[in-house]
Structure formats: structure tokens, C-alpha cells
Design a protein around this motif. Structure first.
Motif, PDB file in Angstrom:
ATOM      1  N   LEU A 481      -8.522   1.914   1.934  1.00 26.97           N
ATOM      2  CA  LEU A 481      -8.835   2.523   3.308  1.00 26.97           C
ATOM      3  C   LEU A 481      -9.353   1.442   4.215  1.00 26.97           C
ATOM      4  O   LEU A 481     -10.245   0.710   4.164  1.00 26.97           O
ATOM      5  N   THR A 482      -8.541   1.257   5.544  1.00 28.02           N
ATOM      6  CA  THR A 482      -9.149   0.481   6.521  1.00 28.02           C
ATOM      7  C   THR A 482     -10.134   0.974   7.134  1.00 28.02           C
ATOM      8  O   THR A 482     -10.514   2.046   7.293  1.00 28.02           O
ATOM      9  N   PRO A 483     -10.462   0.151   8.460  1.00 33.10           N
ATOM     10  CA  PRO A 483     -11.458   0.836   9.150  1.00 33.10           C
ATOM     11  C   PRO A 483     -11.251   1.726  10.129  1.00 33.10           C
ATOM     12  O   PRO A 483     -12.002   2.663  10.414  1.00 33.10           O
ATOM     13  N   SER A 484      -9.827   1.958  10.293  1.00 40.04           N
ATOM     14  CA  SER A 484      -9.373   3.044  11.043  1.00 40.04           C
ATOM     15  C   SER A 484      -9.368   4.405  10.300  1.00 40.04           C
ATOM     16  O   SER A 484      -9.440   5.444  10.941  1.00 40.04           O
ATOM     17  N   GLY A 485      -9.224   4.283   8.942  1.00 37.00           N
ATOM     18  CA  GLY A 485      -9.249   5.302   8.065  1.00 37.00           C
ATOM     19  C   GLY A 485      -7.594   5.622   7.670  1.00 37.00           C
ATOM     20  O   GLY A 485      -7.538   6.243   6.685  1.00 37.00           O
ATOM     21  N   ALA A 486      -6.673   4.856   8.379  1.00 37.79           N
ATOM     22  CA  ALA A 486      -5.317   4.964   7.640  1.00 37.79           C
ATOM     23  C   ALA A 486      -5.469   3.838   6.312  1.00 37.79           C
ATOM     24  O   ALA A 486      -6.366   2.986   5.988  1.00 37.79           O
ATOM     25  N   LEU A 487      -4.516   3.870   5.681  1.00 41.66           N
ATOM     26  CA  LEU A 487      -4.229   3.219   4.366  1.00 41.66           C
ATOM     27  C   LEU A 487      -3.425   1.872   4.538  1.00 41.66           C
ATOM     28  O   LEU A 487      -2.436   1.915   4.940  1.00 41.66           O
ATOM     29  N   ALA A 488      -3.671   0.703   4.031  1.00 38.43           N
ATOM     30  CA  ALA A 488      -3.096  -0.394   3.979  1.00 38.43           C
ATOM     31  C   ALA A 488      -2.030  -0.468   2.814  1.00 38.43           C
ATOM     32  O   ALA A 488      -2.347  -0.009   1.812  1.00 38.43           O
ATOM     33  N   THR A 489      -1.184  -1.198   2.924  1.00 45.02           N
ATOM     34  CA  THR A 489      -0.167  -1.423   2.005  1.00 45.02           C
ATOM     35  C   THR A 489      -0.539  -2.234   0.741  1.00 45.02           C
ATOM     36  O   THR A 489       0.187  -2.017  -0.221  1.00 45.02           O
ATOM     37  N   GLU A 490      -1.342  -3.009   0.907  1.00 47.21           N
ATOM     38  CA  GLU A 490      -2.070  -3.873  -0.215  1.00 47.21           C
ATOM     39  C   GLU A 490      -3.658  -3.856  -0.018  1.00 47.21           C
ATOM     40  O   GLU A 490      -4.164  -3.707   0.945  1.00 47.21           O
ATOM     41  N   ALA A 491      -4.266  -3.823  -1.013  1.00 45.67           N
ATOM     42  CA  ALA A 491      -5.784  -3.651  -1.114  1.00 45.67           C
ATOM     43  C   ALA A 491      -6.267  -4.684  -0.173  1.00 45.67           C
ATOM     44  O   ALA A 491      -5.923  -6.010  -0.146  1.00 45.67           O
ATOM     45  N   LEU A 492      -7.313  -4.438   0.686  1.00 45.03           N
ATOM     46  CA  LEU A 492      -7.946  -5.502   1.480  1.00 45.03           C
ATOM     47  C   LEU A 492      -8.570  -6.861   0.972  1.00 45.03           C
ATOM     48  O   LEU A 492      -8.515  -7.744   1.409  1.00 45.03           O
ATOM     49  N   ASP A 493      -8.994  -6.459  -0.468  1.00 43.14           N
ATOM     50  CA  ASP A 493      -9.447  -7.531  -1.111  1.00 43.14           C
ATOM     51  C   ASP A 493      -8.659  -8.139  -2.208  1.00 43.14           C
ATOM     52  O   ASP A 493      -9.053  -8.933  -3.083  1.00 43.14           O
ATOM     53  N   SER A 494      -7.376  -7.734  -2.290  1.00 45.52           N
ATOM     54  CA  SER A 494      -6.261  -8.362  -3.210  1.00 45.52           C
ATOM     55  C   SER A 494      -6.156  -9.709  -2.861  1.00 45.52           C
ATOM     56  O   SER A 494      -6.124 -10.299  -1.667  1.00 45.52           O
ATOM     57  N   GLU A 495      -5.783 -10.506  -3.619  1.00 45.59           N
ATOM     58  CA  GLU A 495      -5.721 -11.816  -3.782  1.00 45.59           C
ATOM     59  C   GLU A 495      -4.106 -12.018  -3.076  1.00 45.59           C
ATOM     60  O   GLU A 495      -3.781 -13.124  -2.593  1.00 45.59           O
ATOM     61  N   TYR A 496      -3.303 -10.912  -2.947  1.00 51.39           N
ATOM     62  CA  TYR A 496      -1.948 -11.006  -2.375  1.00 51.39           C
ATOM     63  C   TYR A 496      -1.897 -10.542  -0.887  1.00 51.39           C
ATOM     64  O   TYR A 496      -0.945 -10.484  -0.299  1.00 51.39           O
ATOM     65  N   TYR A 497      -3.218  -9.786  -0.512  1.00 51.50           N
ATOM     66  CA  TYR A 497      -3.053  -9.407   0.766  1.00 51.50           C
ATOM     67  C   TYR A 497      -2.924 -10.561   1.790  1.00 51.50           C
ATOM     68  O   TYR A 497      -3.388 -11.725   1.755  1.00 51.50           O
ATOM     69  N   ASP A 498      -2.065 -10.193   2.898  1.00 48.78           N
ATOM     70  CA  ASP A 498      -1.666 -11.227   3.877  1.00 48.78           C
ATOM     71  C   ASP A 498      -1.198 -10.459   5.100  1.00 48.78           C
ATOM     72  O   ASP A 498      -0.399  -9.780   4.988  1.00 48.78           O
ATOM     73  N   ASP A 499      -2.015 -10.751   6.170  1.00 44.94           N
ATOM     74  CA  ASP A 499      -1.953 -10.107   7.540  1.00 44.94           C
ATOM     75  C   ASP A 499      -0.527 -10.276   8.210  1.00 44.94           C
ATOM     76  O   ASP A 499      -0.194  -9.371   8.740  1.00 44.94           O
ATOM     77  N   ALA A 500       0.072 -11.474   7.707  1.00 46.54           N
ATOM     78  CA  ALA A 500       1.196 -11.675   8.588  1.00 46.54           C
ATOM     79  C   ALA A 500       2.588 -11.357   7.662  1.00 46.54           C
ATOM     80  O   ALA A 500       3.644 -11.558   7.904  1.00 46.54           O
ATOM     81  N   SER A 501       2.355 -10.748   6.452  1.00 40.53           N
ATOM     82  CA  SER A 501       3.413 -10.262   5.458  1.00 40.53           C
ATOM     83  C   SER A 501       4.160  -9.164   5.848  1.00 40.53           C
ATOM     84  O   SER A 501       3.411  -8.452   6.747  1.00 40.53           O
ATOM     85  N   TYR A 502       5.234  -8.865   5.591  1.00 38.12           N
ATOM     86  CA  TYR A 502       5.803  -7.631   5.846  1.00 38.12           C
ATOM     87  C   TYR A 502       5.015  -6.168   5.317  1.00 38.12           C
ATOM     88  O   TYR A 502       4.688  -5.266   6.104  1.00 38.12           O
ATOM     89  N   VAL A 503       4.956  -6.154   3.938  1.00 40.92           N
ATOM     90  CA  VAL A 503       4.328  -4.863   3.337  1.00 40.92           C
ATOM     91  C   VAL A 503       3.481  -5.415   2.341  1.00 40.92           C
ATOM     92  O   VAL A 503       3.313  -4.800   1.317  1.00 40.92           O
ATOM     93  N   ARG A 504       2.677  -6.439   2.579  1.00 40.99           N
ATOM     94  CA  ARG A 504       1.475  -6.899   1.643  1.00 40.99           C
ATOM     95  C   ARG A 504       0.101  -6.826   2.395  1.00 40.99           C
ATOM     96  O   ARG A 504      -0.590  -7.447   2.197  1.00 40.99           O
ATOM     97  N   GLY A 505       0.188  -5.684   3.165  1.00 39.99           N
ATOM     98  CA  GLY A 505      -1.369  -5.494   3.994  1.00 39.99           C
ATOM     99  C   GLY A 505      -1.145  -4.546   5.076  1.00 39.99           C
ATOM    100  O   GLY A 505      -2.017  -3.657   5.359  1.00 39.99           O
ATOM    101  N   PRO A 506      -0.159  -4.776   6.054  1.00 36.01           N
ATOM    102  CA  PRO A 506      -0.118  -4.013   7.139  1.00 36.01           C
ATOM    103  C   PRO A 506      -0.164  -2.465   6.863  1.00 36.01           C
ATOM    104  O   PRO A 506       0.284  -1.965   5.787  1.00 36.01           O
TER     105      PRO A 506
END
Length: 577
Positions: A481-506
């Protein structure tokens, strides 16, 4: 929306292509990094889209051979205006194949972007330009003022070709010039009926007003975004041609100018209430290119289909959703869909079941969703979402078979769905989560991927203890759950989360809508509302982008991507109820 409001509806042309429904041309501001080269620097271009994406002409305002800076760019549905000091370059559309340009207070240089086998020649005062061997042809017809050319040829051992071409449009004594640029893949021609520039602007405003009118009204906070969503669906449409047997809503007329074989379902959702026939055409579109084996192409455009992989079989879920959204789907529509959907189901049940489990496999992460962490390079692999989609595909086929009088087949599809569904939890549920085991050794990739939760779309078919665990997971602070309420494609605290990736966070439209549907089915209405309102708020604040940053919510990638308005329109209407 009336004509007056349409004429003043503001569109950001640096993000949203200037085009019209049906056209394979667009005027774009070229800013995306991978397209910027010495030959195509940042700037304004006339582009071919939907067949072979190409920059065709750069629009360069000049005065006495001095390049002028474009200080401002504004657009409405019918008109693009590029402003320089004491001058303007204005664009509208005479028809879907003809761009009408008016130049005032300066000159316009049309710099052709030539490639291999480029050709150009003068004919009756006009210039025919063929930028390369795979692009459309463009007929440049002067309407007012002068059209001159500087054409340089390159002599190669095998052939001669145009190395560079610059067409210059110069105003007459009144300070105005006009030119028509007519496009076609075989033989461009000047329209048989011609109207003034201003009349064309008004006609296009009326065309869009008619398209917009049937869209249901939304809550006041969504009103402007509703109009923008409808506009992006309208402007991204191309006419039947080549692989497109029907009008096709491209994913974008920026660079994602094809149709992918699951994206189209979300554009159908956006159109279902207002334009159910066009929505149905979008739902069926990839099936027109279906291989005899039953597989769908990864993507198609007017000229080609890509078969490197396929896409998730969400089409049963999508069809059941469309049937809930509109009563306009007839028995004729269902008869049209039944055999293609049957072949699609059999492909997954037969060609993609590699072992005794009887569960289907993805052969690459690109079939599920590009670089999600469920995949991480190990293939083939099974995933609970894939099995869930095939269950729903068989259930949808049972519904269709019953409606068209094929009741024995309906029973077989229901039995198949039940048998496959019974295998999902025993095979994929490991302690507290669903996993995606690799073929042969069952190895799984470490991940905190949102797609572990898309099987919620099965709703009450999953055991309550599984759904309750999944719902509790999704609500854990600092996770999906992101600040907006929408769901991120990778957990925000995951070691794999990457803002710049395609589907590992956005944040993406598809998993948010799919999981929303699942949450509603199992009665998690409060969480479903949080997800729905959160996603819609991003669209209101950031526009209809391809995806959004998981932490900040900022728009990312293609800023006018049609599955986002499709999902927005579906969710915003529910939020308004």
C-alpha cells in the motif's frame, strides 16, 4: 461537453500526441531518451504511428535562415499551436490521413528524417516524400505561400537514395502560408473535399464531443480526468488496416504504438459503458491474429505481429467483467468469441502443461509482466495467477457456451475449471504465501511481488484462510500500500524495490484493477475502496501515465497510455456510486 468547451479543452501536447481518431499520423514532442540521436534531437516531429513508428519530419520555425525558438506549445482536440516570437505554426486535421498546417509570421522548415532507400520527387508543385522502405508515403501540397526544397542525393553501390531533404514553407505577402501533408502506405492523395483551417478545427471539436457525450458522468473531482481519459482513448485509435480488421486503440501514439494481448482488455473496460461495440472490437482484436495452435501474439500493429512470447490469459476474467458492465454484448458477439477463446484455453491446457501437475507454465516473465521478481530469470515457471486466469477462462467459456446453446460443452468447461482450481492451493500455497516454482526442480525466486496476490481474482473459490492471509499481507504497513492508497508492484521495503525499474515497484493499472475485483469478491470492501480511490487520485493528479512511482506517485514512462484511462474510467465510476 459542448462545442465551446471542446474548443477550449486544454491538452498538454508535450505529453499527449496531437492526432485524431483513425489517423496513423501524430505530431509529437520527441523527448524520450532512446529516440534522441544526432539525426533526431529533441524537438517537434510529424510521426508515423501504429504500423512502423517513425519520425518523418522535424518542424523547425525559421526566419531568414535563422532557427527560432518555440517558446510555447498549446493544444485543444482540434488544434496544436507552436508559438515563436511574432509567429505561429498551427496544425489541425483535414481528415485522418491529412495534416493541415498554417504558418504565420515566420517560415516553417520540414526536415525529412530519411533512412535507407529514401526517395523524394516533385509532382505538380507538390513533393512526394518516402522516408524509407517501410514507412508510409507523404505528399506535401502547398495551399498558400511558397514551397521550396533542398534535396541531396547519396550515390551508393547498389542504389541511389535521398540523403537529406528540407522543405521550406514561406508565407505570401499577407504573412500566411498553408500546407497539407497527406499520408498513405501506398498512394497518398489530396482530399476530394477541402475546408478552411478554422472549419477543420471546429469539425474535430464536434467529432470529439460526439465521442465524449455517452461517457457516464462522474463525481466532480473526476470530471476533468474523465474527459482526458476519453480523449486519450479517442486520440490513440487508428483505422482498420493490415493486421487491424477493426478500429484499434493503440496503447499510445507516443512510442508504445501497438496493441499487446492483455492491454486491450483494459481499453475495452474504459469504452464499455459509452461505446460498447468499440469495446467489443478491442476485446476481440488480438484474436484476429490468433495462430492455429491457439496462441495469441505478444503484440500486433498494422504491419506485423510479434510471436516471441504471448501474454497472460486474463480474457475469461475480462469477458465476465464486460458482461457485468454492459448489456450490449449479444449472442452474436458471444458466438464470435467462443471458438477463439476455446483455442486460447486449450493452448494453455495442452501446449503449456509440461508435467504431471496439469498446471500451465509461463516461458518468460514477459508473459506475466516483464521483469517482476516472481520470475528473475528462471523459466519455464508456474504461477498461481496463470492457473487462476485459466480457471476463469474456462468458467467464462461455460457461461458463453450456455448462452449460445452448447450446454454439454458448458458442463465440460465447468468441470475443467473445477479440476484446475482444486490444484492451485495444494500446489502453490507454501505456509503463508503463493509461490512460482520453476520447471523441473521447483526452485522459487525470492520476491515480495504484488502478483502473488492477483489470484484473489478467484474470490470465494479460494479457501477463507488463504484469502484472509493475503488481505492481511496487503495491509501490512510499509509493504504494497503506497501513500496514495494504490498498490506497488514490489513491496516498498523489498530489497528488489527499484523506482527506476519497470515492474519492481511502480504502480500499474492492471494489478490494481485485478486485485480490486478480487477484494470486492471476498468482501474486503474497505481495502478495495482504498486501492480504487488511490489509483484514481494518481490519475487525477498525474494524468494517464503508463505507471506511477511507488513512493512519490509521480507519473512515469509513457504519459498517455490507454490501459490507465481504461482502468480509471472503470474504477472512477464505481467510486461515484
Amino acid at each position: 461537453m459542448g462545442l465551446k468547451k471542446n474548443l477550449s479543452m486544454k491538452i498538454n501536447p508535450q505529453a499527449i500526441p496531437f492526432s485524431i481518431s483513425g489517423s496513423y499520423m501524430a505530431v509529437n514532442y520527441l523527448w524520450w531518451e532512446w529516440a534522441i540521436t544526432p539525426k533526431t534531437p529533441k524537438g517537434w516531429y510529424i510521426r508515423g504511428v501504429g504500423a512502423r513508428s517513425r519520425e518523418v519530419f522535424e518542424l523547425i520555425p525559421i526566419r531568414n535562415e535563422t532557427v527560432l525558438i518555440i517558446a510555447d506549445a498549446t493544444a485543444t482536440p482540434g488544434q496544436l499551436t507552436l508559438s515563436v516570437d511574432d509567429g505561429t505554426i498551427e496544425c489541425t486535421w483535414a481528415d485522418t490521413a491529412t495534416l493541415h498546417i498554417r504558418v504565420r509570421g515566420c517560415q516553417l522548415r520540414l526536415r525529412a528524417i530519411t533512412r535507407a532507400w529514401a526517395n523524394a520527387y516533385q509532382t505538380n508543385g507538390a513533393w512526394m516524400v518516402i522516408p524509407d522502405s517501410e514507412c508510409d508515403k507523404f505528399l506535401c501540397v502547398p495551399l498558400r505561400g511558397a514551397l521550396t526544397a533542398n534535396c541531396q542525393w547519396l550515390h551508393r553501390p547498389s542504389h541511389d537514395q535521398v540523403e537529406s531533404l528540407a522543405l521550406t514553407v514561406t508565407p505570401d505577402a499577407s504573412g500566411e502560408a498553408q500546407i497539407a501533408i497527406c499520408a498513405d502506405e501506398v498512394q497518398p492523395h489530396f482530399p476530394t473535399q477541402w475546408s478552411s483551417f478554422d472549419n477543420n478545427v471546429r469539425r474535430i471539436a464536434n467529432d470529439f464531443a460526439r465521442f465524449l457525450a455517452p461517457f457516464p458522468p462522474l463525481a466532480p473531482e473526476y470530471a476533468e480526468s474523465r474527459d482526458l481519459a476519453a480523449y486519450i482513448l479517442w486520440v490513440s485509435t487508428v483505422a482498420p488496416r493490415g493486421h487491424f480488421a477493426v478500429p484499434a486503440v493503440l496503447m499510445s501514439k507516443n512510442w508504445m504504438d501497438s496493441v499487446w494481448s492483455w492491454d486491450h482488455c483494459f481499453t475495452a473496460f474504459g469504452l464499455a459503458r459509452a461505446h460498447p461495440e468499440l469495446a467489443w472490437q478491442q476485446f476481440m482484436l488480438p484474436f484476429h491474429a490468433q495462430h492455429p495452435s491457439g496462441v495469441l501474439p505478444d503484440s500486433i500493429n498494422a504491419r506485423s505481429a510479434s510471436w516471441m512470447c504471448t501474454k497472460s490469459p486474463i480474457h475469461g476474467w475480462a469477458l465476465l467483467r464486460l458482461l457485468r458492465m454492459t448489456d450490449a454484448i449479444t449472442s452474436d458477439h458471444l458466438c464470435e468469441a467462443y471458438e477463439p477463446l476455446s483455442r486460447w484455453a486449450r493452448f494453455w491446457l495442452e501446449a503449456r502443461t509440461f508435467d504431471e501437475s496439469g498446471l500451465p507454465y509461463y516461458i518468460t516473465g514477459n508473459e506475466q509482466f516483464d521483469n517482476i521478481t516472481l520470475f528473475q530469470g528462471h523459466a519455464p515457471y508456474q504461477s498461481a495467477d496463470l492457473a487462476s486466469y485459466v480457471v476463469l477462462l474456462q468458467e467464462a467459456l461455460a457461461v458463453v457456451a450456455d448462452r449460445i446453446g452448447r450446454h454439454s460443452e458448458a458442463n465440460r468447461w465447468r468441470l475443467g475449471a473445477s479440476e484446475l482450481q482444486s490444484k492451485i492451493v495444494p500446489h502453490f500455497w507454501r505456509g503463508h504465501q503463493l509461490v512460482a516454482p520453476r520447471y523441473g526442480d521447483g526452485v522459487t525466486s525470492p520476491n515480495e511481488c504484488l502478483f502473488r496476490y492477483t489470484p484473489l481474482v478467484l474470490g470465494s473459490r479460494l479457501p477463507p484462510e488463504v484469502t484472509s492471509t493475503m488481505i492481511a499481507d496487503l495491509q501490512r504497513p510499509g509493504k504494497w500500500l503506497t501513500p496514495s492508497g494504490a498498490l506497488a508492484t514490489e513491496a516498498l521495503d523489498s530489497e528488489y524495490y527499484d523506482d527506476a525499474s519497470y515492474v519492481r515497484g511502480p504502480i500499474w493499472a492492471p494489478p490494481n484493477l485485478i486485485i480490486y475485483d478480487g477484494l470486492r469478491q471476498v468482501g474486503a470492501n474497505e481495502l478495495a475502496a482504498t486501492v480504487s480511490r488511490g489509483f484514481c487520485s494518481l490519475c487525477v493528479e498525474q494524468g494517464m501515465a503508463e505507471n506511477f512511482n511507488g513512493r512519490t506517485g509521480k507519473a512515469q514512462r509513457d504519459p498517455a497510455y490507454t490501459w490507465t484511462p481504461g482502468a480509471f474510467l472503470a474504477l472512477a465510476e464505481i467510486n461515484a456510486l
